[in-house]
Scaffold this motif. Structure first.
Motif, PDB file in Angstrom:
ATOM      1  N   PHE A  64      11.440  12.878  16.226  1.00 15.93           N
ATOM      2  CA  PHE A  64      10.521  12.617  17.335  1.00 15.93           C
ATOM      3  C   PHE A  64       9.117  12.260  16.861  1.00 15.93           C
ATOM      4  O   PHE A  64       8.226  12.064  17.691  1.00 15.93           O
ATOM      5  N   ASP A  65       8.917  12.173  15.544  1.00 21.37           N
ATOM      6  CA  ASP A  65       7.684  11.583  15.027  1.00 21.37           C
ATOM      7  C   ASP A  65       7.745  10.057  15.067  1.00 21.37           C
ATOM      8  O   ASP A  65       6.726   9.383  14.893  1.00 21.37           O
ATOM      9  N   SER A  66       8.945   9.512  15.281  1.00 22.67           N
ATOM     10  CA  SER A  66       9.120   8.063  15.349  1.00 22.67           C
ATOM     11  C   SER A  66       8.857   7.580  16.776  1.00 22.67           C
ATOM     12  O   SER A  66       9.627   7.851  17.688  1.00 22.67           O
ATOM     13  N   ILE A  67       7.755   6.871  16.946  1.00 22.02           N
ATOM     14  CA  ILE A  67       7.426   6.332  18.276  1.00 22.02           C
ATOM     15  C   ILE A  67       8.512   5.374  18.741  1.00 22.02           C
ATOM     16  O   ILE A  67       8.872   5.328  19.918  1.00 22.02           O
ATOM     17  N   GLU A  68       9.066   4.621  17.798  1.00 24.39           N
ATOM     18  CA  GLU A  68      10.121   3.672  18.151  1.00 24.39           C
ATOM     19  C   GLU A  68      11.335   4.412  18.707  1.00 24.39           C
ATOM     20  O   GLU A  68      11.936   3.986  19.701  1.00 24.39           O
ATOM     21  N   LEU A  69      11.697   5.535  18.103  1.00 26.01           N
ATOM     22  CA  LEU A  69      12.826   6.336  18.590  1.00 26.01           C
ATOM     23  C   LEU A  69      12.548   6.876  19.982  1.00 26.01           C
ATOM     24  O   LEU A  69      13.400   6.806  20.879  1.00 26.01           O
ATOM     25  N   VAL A  70      11.359   7.407  20.206  1.00 23.50           N
ATOM     26  CA  VAL A  70      10.981   7.955  21.513  1.00 23.50           C
ATOM     27  C   VAL A  70      11.076   6.877  22.588  1.00 23.50           C
ATOM     28  O   VAL A  70      11.581   7.112  23.689  1.00 23.50           O
ATOM     29  N   GLU A  71      10.625   5.674  22.277  1.00 23.51           N
ATOM     30  CA  GLU A  71      10.665   4.588  23.251  1.00 23.51           C
ATOM     31  C   GLU A  71      12.094   4.113  23.504  1.00 23.51           C
ATOM     32  O   GLU A  71      12.434   3.705  24.622  1.00 23.51           O
ATOM     33  N   LYS A  72      12.952   4.159  22.484  1.00 26.61           N
ATOM     34  CA  LYS A  72      14.351   3.779  22.673  1.00 26.61           C
ATOM     35  C   LYS A  72      15.062   4.754  23.620  1.00 26.61           C
ATOM     36  O   LYS A  72      15.878   4.351  24.448  1.00 26.61           O
ATOM     37  N   LEU A  73      14.766   6.039  23.504  1.00 31.28           N
ATOM     38  CA  LEU A  73      15.334   7.025  24.421  1.00 31.28           C
ATOM     39  C   LEU A  73      14.940   6.703  25.861  1.00 31.28           C
ATOM     40  O   LEU A  73      15.768   6.733  26.777  1.00 31.28           O
ATOM     41  N   LYS A  74      13.680   6.396  26.077  1.00 33.91           N
ATOM     42  CA  LYS A  74      13.203   6.056  27.420  1.00 33.91           C
ATOM     43  C   LYS A  74      13.845   4.766  27.931  1.00 33.91           C
ATOM     44  O   LYS A  74      14.209   4.661  29.108  1.00 33.91           O
ATOM     45  N   GLU A  75      13.985   3.788  27.026  1.00 37.60           N
ATOM     46  CA  GLU A  75      14.596   2.516  27.404  1.00 37.60           C
ATOM     47  C   GLU A  75      16.017   2.720  27.921  1.00 37.60           C
ATOM     48  O   GLU A  75      16.400   2.169  28.959  1.00 37.60           O
TER      49      GLU A  75
END
Length: 458
Positions: free
Chosen positions: A181-192
């Protein structure tokens, strides 16, 4: 009506019932019945494809938006089930797994440190040696690869090079490829993927799996984003498996009161109370529980798929309440107005008559002024005087020991009461002041209602 969640599945639920229907088709068929029984919400198991495919309960998740080839049915059947529940007036809560992914499609050679299972702060050996692991850590269909994980579990734990744990090392990782969850890209993929799912399938809320192992702000951020996308409030429930009341309250505060959590302190007390031969003070059963301290954020439960006896040829799991104590346990979570109870599929199978009786009592008789008598080691009780539109008084008496009684005030002078549980075969009258001496038999629960209500609710 009092809100009550139904968990219509358990860890060992067969893929098909006697009529050949999987869970999604069963829920579509039974939506109106679930509402009629008094339930206001249903908690679905993980709906996405997992590493075990049709043989998996669903927690070894492989994809966040692929709903086909699961144990419970396909995407179209899921949509129809959720639509039927919505039409019946039953809310739908989706089990959401954001802790890990398992069963990737492509191998990735990654450098990582082999750490001790007992203490993930320490290398597994006296020296720090980096190992290259060939792991299935790429999920190209999700746009996710090893860069989006911080550690990997393959019998042993391996921390990826340059990564650190989101939480304390022994709290963070649970299984599989642990999401970073330090990966902003991962956090945004979850939301997507969350937004994509909202557009396809009816949702009233989420049950978040294993939040103990996920940074609170990660779950909170996703939940806020889904509410913004849905343009309405969504129920949020975190599975924080811990019986320390202070830890649970801290999590509620960290998630800004957006998420409810399971009342593990109460459930563990119910388990201990059901262990015959062990001393347990029933008068203190609610002390230091979430339903006592934060009732609006407490989801109370007697058991779940993680805490259930052997079923369908499966092994026993976790901490479960003994059968002889089920009426007492369900009285405590269903026959009080505080908390948001969740009823287990296992108990609906084994004790359906008991639970449906208590659902009638919950929805009709838990209103008005409540009087508590939690003043005895074995026998406790409480009463309700009835309220506006629900002028149905009730007295509850339960014991883990010998036969007992409680003097309770119902506010109904000179009124005849009968035991709705049919354990005590006699009538009890209140006195001129609306007090009565209400009884229960050994190791049992009696629920006393006015005679007219006893007849009308049968």
């Amino acid at each position: 009506m009092r809100g009550t969640i139904l968990q219509p599945w358990n860890y060992y639920s067969p893929r098909e019932d006697e009529s050949g229907l999987k869970l999604w088709k069963r829920l579509k068929r039974d939506a109106a019945l679930i509402k009629q029984q008094g339930f206001t919400a249903v908690w679905l198991p993980p709906t996405c494809i997992s590493m075990g495919g049709e043989n998996s309960v669903g927690y070894s998740i492989s994809h966040w938006s692929d709903f086909n080839n699961t144990k419970y049915g396909n995407e179209q059947e899921l949509k129809e089930a959720c639509a039927a529940l919505k039409d019946a007036g039953v809310q739908v809560y989706h089990d959401t797994v954001h802790n890990h992914l398992m069963g990737g499609e492509l191998e990735s050679g990654v450098w990582c440190l082999h750490v001790s299972n007992a203490d993930k702060n320490k290398p597994a050996h006296a020296w720090a040696t980096w190992h290259q692991r060939d792991m299935y850590t790429s999920f190209p269909k999700l746009g996710v690869d090893h860069h989006h994980f911080d550690c990997i579990h393959e019998g042993q734990w391996y921390v990826l090079s340059g990564k650190k744990f989101d939480l304390a090392p022994n709290q963070d990782a649970l299984m599989g490829c642990d999401l970073d969850f330090d990966s902003i890209e991962l956090v945004e993929k979850l939301k997507e993927h969350g937004r994509k799912n909202l557009a396809k399938i009816h949702t009233d809320g989420y049950r978040y799996d294993a939040v103990k192992h996920i940074r609170p702000k990660g779950t909170l951020g996703f939940h806020k984003a889904m509410e913004e996308e849905a343009q309405k409030g969504l129920f949020g429930l975190g599975e924080y498996s811990d019986d320390n009341i202070c830890t649970l309250e801290n999590y509620i505060n960290q998630t800004e009161g957006k998420l409810s959590v399971y009342d593990f302190p109460l459930q563990r007390k119910l388990v201990h109370a059901s262990m015959k031969g062990l001393g347990f003070d029933m008068g203190a059963v609610l002390n230091d529980t979430l339903v006592q301290r934060r009732p609006c954020k407490a989801v109370t439960f007697v058991g779940s798929h993680d805490d259930q006896p052997a079923m369908h040829d499966g092994e026993p799991r976790g901490h479960y309440v003994g059968d002889w104590f089920k009426s007492q346990a369900y009285a405590i979570i269903l026959l009080r107005e505080q908390g948001y109870p969740c009823v287990s599929n296992v108990d609906m199978i084994k004790d359906e008559s008991l639970i449906l009786k208590m659902m009638k009592l919950r929805n009709n008789c838990t209103y008005g002024e409540r009087m508590d008598r939690f003043d005895h080691y074995s026998t406790i009780g409480w009463s309700y005087a009835g309220g506006y539109h629900y002028d149905n008084s009730m007295a509850v008496v339960l014991t883990r020991g010998g036969a007992g009684y409680k003097w309770l005030k119902t506010g109904k002078p000179n009124t005849k009461y009968r035991d709705f549980m049919d354990k005590v075969n006699e009538d009890i009258w209140t006195n001129n002041d609306g007090w009565g001496c209400f009884k229960c038999v050994d190791e049992s629960t009696s629920v006393w209602v006015e005679e007219s209500k006893y007849l009308s609710m049968q």
